[in-house]
Motif scaffolding. Structure first.
Motif, PDB file in Angstrom:
ATOM      1  N   ARG A 223       1.698  -2.189 -15.479  1.00 17.16           N
ATOM      2  CA  ARG A 223       1.977  -3.256 -14.521  1.00 17.16           C
ATOM      3  C   ARG A 223       1.084  -3.102 -13.297  1.00 17.16           C
ATOM      4  N   TYR A 224       0.636  -4.231 -12.774  1.00 23.12           N
ATOM      5  CA  TYR A 224      -0.195  -4.247 -11.574  1.00 23.12           C
ATOM      6  C   TYR A 224       0.548  -4.998 -10.474  1.00 23.12           C
ATOM      7  N   LYS A 225       0.623  -4.370  -9.306  1.00 25.90           N
ATOM      8  CA  LYS A 225       1.343  -4.972  -8.189  1.00 25.90           C
ATOM      9  C   LYS A 225       0.367  -5.667  -7.255  1.00 25.90           C
ATOM     10  N   GLY A 226       0.634  -6.931  -6.972  1.00 23.01           N
ATOM     11  CA  GLY A 226      -0.228  -7.693  -6.087  1.00 23.01           C
ATOM     12  C   GLY A 226       0.224  -7.606  -4.636  1.00 23.01           C
ATOM     13  N   ILE A 227      -0.750  -7.612  -3.706  1.00 20.96           N
ATOM     14  CA  ILE A 227      -0.441  -7.624  -2.276  1.00 20.96           C
ATOM     15  C   ILE A 227      -1.456  -8.521  -1.568  1.00 20.96           C
ATOM     16  N   LEU A 228      -1.146  -8.864  -0.322  1.00 15.93           N
ATOM     17  CA  LEU A 228      -2.076  -9.613   0.522  1.00 15.93           C
ATOM     18  C   LEU A 228      -2.947  -8.618   1.277  1.00 15.93           C
ATOM     19  N   ALA A 229      -4.257  -8.745   1.119  1.00 16.94           N
ATOM     20  CA  ALA A 229      -5.186  -7.841   1.798  1.00 16.94           C
ATOM     21  C   ALA A 229      -6.459  -8.591   2.139  1.00 16.94           C
ATOM     22  N   ASN A 230      -6.884  -8.480   3.386  1.00 17.90           N
ATOM     23  CA  ASN A 230      -8.128  -9.094   3.860  1.00 17.90           C
ATOM     24  C   ASN A 230      -8.208 -10.586   3.539  1.00 17.90           C
ATOM     25  N   GLY A 231      -7.066 -11.250   3.668  1.00 26.35           N
ATOM     26  CA  GLY A 231      -7.012 -12.694   3.469  1.00 26.35           C
ATOM     27  C   GLY A 231      -6.952 -13.138   2.026  1.00 26.35           C
TER      28      GLY A 231
END
Length: 544
Positions: A223-231
């Protein structure tokens, strides 16, 4: 009068409509540039796309853009995608014009579209023109100078590459190109992710500049977890055979935990909110609650204004490469900071505002969109300072924040953090030196220097010995001449000044002689052998 005036207005409107319908397409076209979409152009690379890409480009538009790289370099262009609805390239086409050649027109399936075009010049004009059509994505291309032959486009994915380790050059302008990425910098990215967009998300390169990326492919995870980074918001991803990570520059440690936890006295704020709980207890949302590693509520300001700030004293000057933030982390308190700016300073200096890479305006960072999710922003170039302030610009309900600074100590940083555009040439050597890294060092003897000293210790005595030997020979010659002058001259005029060197006849036996070999340019000539004659032989071994 009113009726006749209305009739004239109706006639004028009808005439204008008829002229518009009968006008040729080039008259119906919008003004120059209306067909251009995403365009990010930097001095060494860039990305261009048609309007609405990857959606359908509009009818009757023109996009014309001149691109240029530094003098003395060749221009490399890579067409990542081209989907233009036309069979004969009459009204829908893409052309690339340089000072000496025209590439194209490209459209439909009329002629094969080259994936890479290398020009002999440093500039070109990209022209895209559209007429009437139903569908078509248009085009997307990237360019760079000949310094970057490993250029890729914004559309390349990791699963396009078979090697486990490789290096590629990402052009400027890939952040806003449509395409998903899954994962994050800590756990890695799914191999279906766009390479350059992932690199911007990871903080490896800046979208405004582009840059070199070094990729390592590894075994995939479940599983890969997504996040908000650098827009950029990465997505959650499912199981894959492979994933990829970017090589680390070593300056991505937590500054609050790396060298021991920073004391609570080193984190202060403009104000703090004092909450009264449901049971009447006082709850302090104080600055010491702002550490991301501390469980529970966050720091929250008592006021809602642009004058609020959270300040961190790192104890010494450090290199700060990024920041991670969350909101209140409490479901019942949906407080968070949407955008913020950064101020920084060192001892006895004034506060300075962190600014954009290519502009002189303050950089506004995208913060959180809810109370709990983690958001990361990288500083390219990094901040080198002891004190930093996070100054909220917009927020939801109340200013509330948890933070973690990322970076390293100055001595641990390497030269990869300093981009050429932030370097200045040294006056003495011409070598670029970072503004924050001016260090005075004493010269350290190298291996070559030590070897030179050893050779000197050997060669000097040998040279002294040779000089003494030659001096002795001169003295011997002078003594011989003096004796011969007293004993009478030889019959030949040559014998009056014989010197110390003469060729010896073969019947004579050589005594205490030293043999020399002289090399000639003509290989057919036999090297001549000469003997050094000692004083014992001087009276009877000369040839007249």
């Amino acid at each position: 009068m009113g009726c006749s005036g209305g009739l004239r207005a109706a006639r004028s409107a009808l005439l204008a409509l008829l002229l518009g319908l009968s006008a040729p397409p080039w008259l119906q076209a919008e003004k120059l540039g209306d067909g251009c979409g995403n365009m990010v152009v930097y001095q060494d690379s860039g990305t261009l796309a048609s309007k609405n890409y990857p959606g359908t480009y509009p009818n009757y538009t023109v996009c014309e853009k001149k691109i240029q790289i530094p003098q003395g370099k060749r221009l490399i262009l890579k067409i990542g995608d081209l989907d233009i609805e036309s069979q004969k390239c009459e009204s829908n086409y893409l052309t690339i014009l340089s000072s000496s050649t025209i590439h194209g027109p490209y459209c439909g399936n009329v002629m094969p579209v080259p994936k890479e075009i290398i020009l002999d010049t440093n500039e070109a004009t990209i022209r895209f023109e559209s007429g009437s059509h139903v569908s078509g994505r248009g085009f997307l291309l990237s360019y760079a100078s000949s310094d970057h032959p490993d250029l890729i486009t914004c559309l390349e994915r990791a699963n396009h590459h078979m090697k486990n380790e490789y290096s590629r050059y990402c052009p400027a302008g890939c952040r806003d190109i449509a395409g998903d990425i899954s994962g994050n910098i800590v756990e890695g990215y799914r191999d279906t992710s766009l390479l350059c967009k992932s690199a911007i998300h990871a903080g490896v390169v800046a979208d405004e500049l582009g840059g070199q990326i070094n990729v390592i492919q590894q075994k995939g995870v479940s599983r890969y977890k997504g996040i908000l980074a650098n827009g950029i918001l990465s997505q959650d991803g499912s199981l894959s055979d492979k994933r990829f990570v970017f090589t680390s520059n070593g300056c991505n440690k937590s500054l609050s935990l790396g060298d021991g936890f920073i004391p609570n006295s080193h984190i202060t704020a403009s104000s703090s909110w004092e909450e009264t709980s449901e049971i009447g207890e006082s709850v302090q949302w104080s600055p010491d609650k702002a550490w991301l590693q501390v469980q529970g509520i966050s720091w929250a300001s008592n006021h809602s204004s642009h004058r609020e700030w959270l300040e961190i004293d790192l104890g010494e000057k450090k290199r700060i490469t990024g920041i991670r933030t969350t909101g209140s982390t409490m479901l019942k308190f949906n407080f968070y900071v949407k955008t913020f700016i950064m101020n920084y300073k060192n001892n006895n200096s004034k506060w300075r505002t962190y600014k954009g890479i290519l502009s002189n305006e303050e950089k506004v960072f995208q913060g959180n969109s809810n109370h709990g999710d983690l958001v990361r922003n990288n500083f390219i170039p990094p901040i080198v300072a002891r004190y930093v302030r996070i100054i909220p610009q917009t927020w939801h309900q109340r200013i509330a924040l948890k933070v973690e600074l990322i970076g390293c100590r100055i001595m641990q940083a390497n030269n990869s953090f300093t981009h050429p555009m932030w370097q200045r040439p040294s006056q003495s050597t011409g070598v670029a030196v970072g503004k924050e890294d001016r260090t005075i060092t004493e010269p350290i003897p190298s291996e070559e220097t030590s070897l030179g000293l050893k050779l000197t210790a050997i060669v000097v005595p040998v040279l002294v010995g040779l000089c003494l030997f030659l001096l002795s020979g001169i003295c011997i010659c002078a003594t011989i001449r003096k004796r011969e002058t007293k004993g009478g001259a030889y019959g030949s005029s040559d014998a009056q000044n014989p010197g110390c060197w003469k060729q010896i006849k073969q019947p004579f036996v050589r005594h205490q002689s030293t043999e020399f070999t002289i090399s000639y340019n003509n290989e057919k000539e036999t090297p001549q052998k000469l003997d050094l004659v000692t004083s014992d032989m001087a009276g009877n071994s000369y040839i007249f």
